[in-house]
Write a protein that holds these residues in place. Structure first.
Motif, short mmCIF file in Angstrom:
data_model
loop_
_atom_site.label_atom_id
_atom_site.label_comp_id
_atom_site.label_asym_id
_atom_site.label_seq_id
_atom_site.Cartn_x
_atom_site.Cartn_y
_atom_site.Cartn_z
N HIS A 67 0.84 -1.20 0.00
CA HIS A 67 0.00 0.00 0.00
C HIS A 67 0.87 1.25 0.00
CE1 HIS A 67 -3.93 1.99 1.68
NE2 HIS A 67 -3.23 2.85 0.96
N HIS A 69 1.44 5.17 -2.20
CA HIS A 69 0.98 6.12 -3.22
C HIS A 69 2.21 6.81 -3.78
CE1 HIS A 69 -3.35 6.05 -1.92
NE2 HIS A 69 -2.80 5.68 -0.78
N LYS A 154 -8.99 -0.92 -5.66
CA LYS A 154 -9.29 -0.13 -4.46
C LYS A 154 -10.53 0.71 -4.73
CE LYS A 154 -7.79 2.79 -0.89
NZ LYS A 154 -6.56 3.55 -0.88
N HIS A 245 -5.89 -0.24 5.69
CA HIS A 245 -5.56 0.59 6.86
C HIS A 245 -6.62 0.66 7.96
CE1 HIS A 245 -7.88 3.58 4.74
NE2 HIS A 245 -6.95 3.87 3.87
N ASP A 320 0.97 2.55 3.78
CA ASP A 320 0.10 3.61 3.28
C ASP A 320 0.90 4.92 3.16
OD1 ASP A 320 -2.00 5.04 2.24
OD2 ASP A 320 -3.11 5.21 4.12
#
Ligand SMILES: [Zn+2]
Length: 456
Positions: A67, A69, A154, A245, A320
């Motif tokens: 996970h 970004h 997602k 998360h 995350d």
């Protein structure tokens, strides 16, 4: 001519062992081709063989961070494939799975996936796989995205924070599940917060106070979302669903998860390093670098999350990693309510979890199970990554579990060097990181000259 790397050490973490033991791995053309349960001194003079002697340091499988970004293309000032994967390599992460959003465009069509792959090409220092996205109306793009190689999808049940990735309603979700139930390898990931009865904002509380933010995202949002997810999943039992998360360890949320799992539903759950390592009680006002959604909750909640991880209610741990530019973090104003929600972690996760876990008596094998074996499995990479087995990718990390270091800006390798962990002293330091038998990071010599990560 085949390329061979041999790594040998007195403390190698082999599958099925709770403690590291002497072993030697042979990696040929990127794959593990032999595992001997002995430590070897160099027994070849061939210059075709790269010989790596870890000695007393621990050799662990590379971390698979499912996970992150990386925000490229479109928000490359927030992060990018080069800086993000360098940060990963510096922390013993050998594979990341990139989220469909915060890049522009988001990964909701095959054409957009191709743009992302083109943007990533020749920039990645570790392997990178991709999640696709479910947004209202894109259900016809989902099967083609599966065929094009995304590891799953997602979706958001609440505002995502970026307008190009709108959240889905129950009926949008059903349309996606209808399609995805026929793809046995895929998984639907949920940002599990649902604001079913938005309450009026409380204007009297200052927007710089952490408690204002915490009160605005109560555990009920997560519990309501998990309730919806597990209800929907009963209509599409062949589809694996995954809660990203998880922050709340409220009895309501955990019992919904336990009931779903014991009923045989294919439900998996992740939590993040920050929920396990930080608590709201210690977050000062005016510090938006601690803001993420769902929020970091109180100390008591954190303790219960650890228990849920240890008893298997929670399956795995991810970063995350979700940075942005400093202006959007509203650091000058200290405006927590107005700031972008996202915490930067890439490069620190293994040390964070080991620092906290070792205090609790958690063995390193468990830490790697949560951050490597289970995350690889979750991302459809369980037959190539996450463990030392013959036929698997030769991804490994040479690691000193007892070395301590203090987190400084200079040490952070991601693009925007803002982190809630600055100043913290962590345990466990990466000496070098290897992807498919090639060294991509060394704590003294830095990164590999070429970006040798692959797009999976
Ligand atoms: Zn995220």
């Amino acid at each position: 001519m085949s390329a061979t790397t041999i790594v040998t050490g007195l403390r190698v973490l082999l599958p099925g062992n709770s403690l590291p033991r002497p072993a030697t791995l042979t990696i040929t053309d990127g794959k593990i081709t032999a595992i001997d349960e002995t430590y070897r001194t160099r027994d070849t003079t061939s210059d075709q063989v790269k010989w790596v002697d870890a000695g007393e340091r621990v050799v662990i499988p590379g971390v698979v961070d499912a996970h992150v970004h990386l925000n490229e293309p479109g928000r490359t000032d927030w992060e990018g494939f080069e800086t993000g994967t360098k940060a990963a390599a510096s922390g013993g992460v050998t594979c990341v799975v990139d989220m469909p959003l915060n890049s522009i465009p988001p990964t909701c069509t095959v054409a957009n996936l191709e743009l992302k792959r083109a943007a990533a090409s020749n920039k990645c220092h570790v392997d990178v796989a991709f999640w696709g996205g479910v947004i209202p109306g894109n259900q016809d793009h989902l099967s083609p995205l599966v065929d094009a190689g995304v590891k799953g999808f997602k979706c958001f049940l609440i505002d995502s924070g970026v307008e190009e990735f709108p959240c889905v309603s129950e009926s949008d979700t059903r349309k996606a599940m209808e399609v995805l139930q026929h793809s046995p390898s895929t998984v639907l990931l949920f940002h599990a917060e649902l604001d079913s009865a938005p309450s009026d904002p409380k204007p009297t509380q200052p927007s710089t106070m952490y408690s204002t933010f915490l009160d605005s995202r109560p555990p009920k949002l997560e519990t309501d979302a998990i309730s919806l997810i597990t209800r929907l999943q009963r209509s599409y039992p062949s589809l694996r669903c995954h809660i990203v998360h998880l922050s709340t360890a409220s009895e309501g949320a955990l019992s919904l998860i336990r009931e779903a799992k014991s009923a045989g539903l294919k439900l998996t759950v992740e939590t993040c390093f920050h929920y396990l390592c930080l608590s709201a009680d210690d977050i000062p006002s005016g510090h938006p670098e601690f803001k993420c959604c769902p929020p970091i909750r109180e100390q008591n909640n954190r303790q219960l999350l650890w228990e849920a991880l240890l008893d298997g209610t929670i399956d795995c741990v991810v970063s995350d990693h979700s940075p942005c530019v400093t202006e959007l973090k509203k650091m000058d104003e200290g405006d927590i309510m107005g700031a972008w929600g996202g915490i930067s972690t890439l490069g620190l996760g293994l040390s964070l979890l080991w620092t906290e876990g070792s205090k609790r008596g958690v063995p390193v094998a468990r830490i790697l199970e949560w951050t490597s074996a289970k995350t690889a499995e979750h991302a459809g990479l369980g037959d190539v990554k996450g463990q030392f087995k013959v036929g698997y990718d030769g991804d490994f990390v040479i690691w000193d579990p007892d070395a301590e270091f203090t987190v400084t800006k200079e040490l952070l390798q991601f693009k925007n060097k803002l982190s809630p962990y600055e100043g913290m002293t962590l345990r466990g330091r990466v000496s070098s990181t290897w992807v498919r038998g090639t060294r991509v990071y060394d704590s003294e010599e830095g990164f590999g000259a070429t970006a040798s990560g692959r797009l999976l």
